[in-house]
Each structure stands twice: as C-alpha cells, then as structure tokens.
Design an enzyme around this catalytic site. Structure first.
Site, PDB file in Angstrom:
ATOM      1  N   ASP A  70      12.809  55.278  44.039  1.00 14.95           N
ATOM      2  CA  ASP A  70      13.643  56.021  43.750  1.00 14.95           C
ATOM      3  C   ASP A  70      14.574  56.773  45.825  1.00 14.95           C
ATOM      4  O   ASP A  70      13.429  57.170  46.710  1.00 14.95           O
ATOM      5  CB  ASP A  70      13.093  57.777  43.970  1.00 14.95           C
ATOM      6  CG  ASP A  70      12.361  59.406  43.927  1.00 14.95           C
ATOM      7  OD1 ASP A  70      13.793  59.691  44.419  1.00 14.95           O
ATOM      8  OD2 ASP A  70      12.464  59.379  43.126  1.00 14.95           O
ATOM      9  N   HIS A  71      15.625  56.213  45.476  1.00  8.90           N
ATOM     10  CA  HIS A  71      16.236  56.532  46.346  1.00  8.90           C
ATOM     11  C   HIS A  71      16.793  57.683  47.381  1.00  8.90           C
ATOM     12  O   HIS A  71      17.246  57.896  48.920  1.00  8.90           O
ATOM     13  CB  HIS A  71      18.026  56.445  46.160  1.00  8.90           C
ATOM     14  CG  HIS A  71      18.899  56.772  45.573  1.00  8.90           C
ATOM     15  ND1 HIS A  71      18.338  57.294  44.640  1.00  8.90           N
ATOM     16  CD2 HIS A  71      19.958  57.906  46.185  1.00  8.90           C
ATOM     17  CE1 HIS A  71      19.547  58.247  43.761  1.00  8.90           C
ATOM     18  NE2 HIS A  71      20.266  58.885  45.037  1.00  8.90           N
TER      19      HIS A  71
ATOM     20  N   HIS B 245      13.857  62.687  41.288  1.00  5.67           N
ATOM     21  CA  HIS B 245      14.264  62.777  42.875  1.00  5.67           C
ATOM     22  C   HIS B 245      14.035  64.369  43.540  1.00  5.67           C
ATOM     23  O   HIS B 245      13.046  64.429  44.402  1.00  5.67           O
ATOM     24  CB  HIS B 245      15.373  62.610  43.111  1.00  5.67           C
ATOM     25  CG  HIS B 245      16.413  62.020  42.517  1.00  5.67           C
ATOM     26  ND1 HIS B 245      15.919  60.420  42.523  1.00  5.67           N
ATOM     27  CD2 HIS B 245      17.105  61.594  41.341  1.00  5.67           C
ATOM     28  CE1 HIS B 245      16.742  59.036  42.176  1.00  5.67           C
ATOM     29  NE2 HIS B 245      17.518  60.196  41.615  1.00  5.67           N
TER      30      HIS B 245
END
Ligand code: BG6
Length: 497
Positions: free
Chosen positions: A183-184, A246
């Site tokens: 999950d950047h 996010h």
C-alpha cells in the site's frame, strides 16, 4: 539493516507500474548504494522482449528516468541497466513456468545471487492466484535454498468475500509471513510520521482521545481525473480505489492504541484492532445520512474545458461509479466513543492534497467571550502531501487593550530538514521487502477488516434505496451537500483556502 543477495522477479514487467515506479525506485536505491552486492532483476510478462528491449524500455528510453539520465548519473545508468534481464513467459500467465525457472537458475549461478527471490506481482489481480499456483507447480516457492517472498499490488480483492478468497488462494502456496501486500501510502514518510507524532510527543498523546478531540477529518484530493485508467476505475470507484486501502490505513494509524514496541507484528496487531473497532454501518438510516457519493461533471478549469466523468474513455455513459466519496463514521472503543471521523477522497478537485486534521474541543469555560477564538478550535493539521509537515493552530492575544484572541500558526515543513534524503514511497517499500521488514505492508486480516467496514457501504450504494449521486463541477471541492455530514453546521476544511 542487512540486505541479502537476491533476485527480484517482476511479473507484468512490460506494464506501466514497472516503468513508472519500480525501476526508478530501484535506480535510486542503486545510486544510494542500498542494493545488495549481488542483485539482479528479471522482468517477465506476455510480451516478447529481449533483455536489451527491456533495458531500453525501462531505463534508456524511459520517460520516467529522463531527468536523471540527463545528469551526471548517466554513466551509472548503464551499469544499472546491466542488472536487468527479461524472460518472455511464452504464453499467458497460466503457462508452465519451467522456462522461467531455468532462467532464474542460470542467472542465479551466473551472478551468484543465492536462492533468495522476491516475486513482485504487478499484473491484473485476477492473475495473482494463478501465478502463485504456477510458481508452486514449478517448485519455485520452496524455501529450502533461500527465502521466497511475494509482493502483491492492490487491489486485494473487490469485496470482503473476494479478498478472503484471494488470501485463502495465496495461502495455499505461500505462508502469510512470505506475503507483502503493498500500500504505497504506507511508504510515505509523513504517513509513518503519524506514529511518531502520536507516540513520541507528550504534548499530543495525552490529548489523543474523546476527552479532548471533537472530531477528526481526513481529506485526500487529486486534481487529475481518471487519466487513462477509465476502464479500471469505472469498475472500482473512489471507495475501492482509495478509501478501502490508503485512507483506512491512515485512519488505522490515527485510531490505533500504542503498540508495545516498534516490531512489525506489534504495530500490525494494533492496526488490525483499530480497523476492527470501526463502527460498521448496518442500517439504512445511517448509510443514508453518513455517506455521500458524487461524480465530476464537465466544467471549465483555468480556461480549459475538462471532460465530465461519464465522457471519459472506458467509462460507461450511464455509469454510477463515484469519483468522490465522503464518509462519516465512529470508532467503537474506549478512546474514541462518540468522536465523529470524516473522511473524503476525490478526483478532479481544485488541487492535490492529503491531510489529517484533528479538531480539539474548546476549553470547558470560555473566559474571553468576545474573542475571535469563539468556535474556532485548536487544530493539529498533519500534511501528508504536498508541503509535507505539521501545522498547529492556536490562540494568541491581539496586542492592545482587552483580550481579543487571534489564531496563530506553528508550522513545520519537512523540507526544512534539507540534509535528509526522503525516499520515494516505492523505493522505501521495495527496500523493506528486500530486507524482510513487513511493518509497512498490509496483513491479510488487516485487509479483510478494512473490507468488512467498506462492504456495507458499497452494497448500499449499489442496491440501496434513495441512494443519491451528486454531481460536482470538475475543479471544485465536491458537492456542497457533503457539508451536511459535518455535525453542528460545520464544513470541511478545504486546504489552501
Ligand atoms: C492509487 C490509485 O492507488 O493512488 C490512484 O489507484 C491514485 O487512482 C493514486 O491516483 C494516488 O497516489 P498518490 O501517491 O499520488 O497520492
């Protein structure tokens, strides 16, 4: 930390993510001398490319490295590119992987990388299980001669049911400890800093609860529309694309209890607990009152006509996919009982910004009755991007007679720490996975807990009665109706205003 020698095998290597994020991230790690001594990348996909084609595509002719290559780093690009190889799968992803295996073996011998391998799945998610199974069939998942890790890109499922199915599918071939769900947002420094802000400052943590906090607001805005991803986006929407992953990750860091220490599992255990304490919206009334969805419609932005969502390529002309989602919810636990959380995410907003705003309650007794501070609470604003930093709003006396109070800012910018190099999210996360640190990766139960919260909203938006779909002109802060979510005639804080 030590980084073992290893091979990184990228599935979907001819795709956009590899060129846009993975290779530039690796190049930065290479320049910063963070890669292990013996390290190579093997790209694979359905395209028929040679090693040279691949290098051209992701390094020499890559628009994403253009700036870097134009500078003194140019000379080093070649030695970096020489670490990249490509193997055509020779069929679809469900083909036999024995050729791939042979190539891995040959490269391993040639470059002495040992048997440690990361498989990075950057393919459409429907292929994840197939790839895992084929790796297993070819004996490429065994850990008896070096570790094997699997990195998977979002989305992890499309709903709670599909997420569970995916997790179960992957667990047949890889142990949970081998799986890294990326999950950047967790790779962003300022997201990680939420933990430090909370747990290493005695001026914040004692206030971090229902006694002092009135509400919490999180905004994620993007100025872009769906770009070239209309086809994907129309089946996804803002809630699946951003909120489920996010934004709920950010929520979990704001909500969680202090972990015992900074060990990955300690932190992840607390995050799961936080996600499980979100009050699931079950009845129609709550879903009706606490959720707002909308789509952008055509408009003029800075003198140019901007398409409406339904006119975008790949989007159905009668689509009911949301490009704006605002959700109000509560957290059912001792710390947060009764404190509303407001979270919104959208495309085609006036600007690109992500921030967390903690609104504190007013002091119990107002002494300065006609002060400018009335109804203006203290706020802690954590700017996740851009202008990464922290802003505290507090009252000060206006010089002169009487006690007029005005608001002042204590403002910290990360950029003022100029001596520190801030890694890009993918770069950071790749390095963590290479070192076996899963702190910033999502665990199976975490992903499922997030879906558990999101599922009823998705279901209501799809099948419920009286569900509204608002329109908002591209380039504004969404529909005004979203202000109705905020208690006490409140409104969203629109950053930059
Ligand atoms: C991705 C979403 O996960 O995050 C995109 O799929 C979105 O739709 C992107 O644009 C936003 O990431 P960032 O880092 O630019 O805020």
């Amino acid at each position: 930390k030590k980084t073992d020698n290893q091979i990184l095998v990228i599935f979907g290597a001819s795709g956009d993510l590899t060129a846009r994020k993975l290779i530039p991230g690796l190049f930065n790690l290479y320049l910063a001398k963070q890669l292990p001594e013996k390290f190579i990348v093997l790209g694979t996909s359905r395209s028929d490319l040679t090693d040279e084609d691949f290098r051209k595509r992701v390094v020499y002719e890559s628009p994403y490295l253009k700036e870097k290559l134009g500078t003194q780093e140019n000379g080093r690009a070649e030695s970096f590119a020489n670490m990249l190889f490509y193997e055509d799968l020779g069929g679809d992803y469900d083909t036999d992987y024995s050729n791939l295996r042979k190539r891995v073996e040959t490269l391993k011998e040639e470059f002495n990388t040992s048997g440690n391998i990361i498989y990075y799945l950057s393919t459409p998610p429907r292929l994840y299980e197939t790839i895992a199974q084929n790796l297993a069939d070819a004996g490429m998942n065994t850990q008896n001669n070096g570790w094997k890790r699997l990195i998977v890109e979002k989305p992890f499922g499309y709903s709670l049911e599909t997420a569970k199915k995916l997790n179960k599918g992957l667990h047949q071939y890889f142990d949970e400890s081998q799986i890294y769900r990326i999950d950047h947002y967790l790779g962003k420094e300022t997201v990680q800093n939420l933990l430090v802000t909370r747990f290493s400052n005695s001026i914040f943590e004692p206030l971090w609860n229902r006694n002092y906090i009135k509400h919490v607001e999180i905004t994620n805005a993007e100025s872009v529309g769906v770009e070239k991803r209309g086809g994907y986006y129309d089946k996804s929407g803002a809630l699946r694309d951003m909120f489920q992953n996010h934004l709920l990750q950010i929520v979990s860091l704001v909500v969680m209890e202090p972990p015992i220490g900074d060990e990955p599992e300690e932190i992840r255990n607390e995050k799961v607990k936080a996600l499980k304490s979100l009050q699931i919206m079950k009845d129609h009334k709550t879903l009706y009152n606490n959720t707002v969805r909308a789509q952008y419609v055509a408009s003029e932005v800075h003198g140019e006509r901007v398409k409406g969502y339904r006119e975008e390529d790949g989007v159905e002309s009668d689509s009911i996919t949301e490009t704006y989602a605002a959700i109000k919810f509560y957290v059912n636990n001792w710390r947060w009982e009764g404190v509303p959380f407001y979270v919104r995410t959208a495309k085609r907003m006036p600007t690109k910004v992500t921030e967390v705003v903690v609104h504190f309650k007013s002091p119990h007794h107002q002494i300065f009755k006609d002060s400018g501070m009335n109804n203006k609470d203290n706020k802690l604003i954590i700017r996740i991007q851009p202008d990464e930093g922290i802003l505290v709003k507090f009252g000060v006396k206006v010089p002169g007679q009487g006690f007029k109070v005005e608001r002042a800012n204590l403002d910290f910018y990360y950029s003022s720490l100029t001596q520190t190099y801030v890694m890009e999210a993918y770069e950071r996360l790749l390095l963590d996975a290479m070192q076996g640190d899963a702190t910033l990766y999502a665990r199976a139960d975490e992903v499922e807990a997030a879906w558990e919260f999101v599922d009823p909203i998705l279901d209501y938006w799809k099948n419920g009665k009286d569900v509204r779909m608002y329109g908002y002109a591209a380039g504004v802060w969404g529909p005004e109706n979203a202000d109705d979510l905020i208690e006490g005639n409140g409104f969203w804080r629109n950053p930059g205003k």
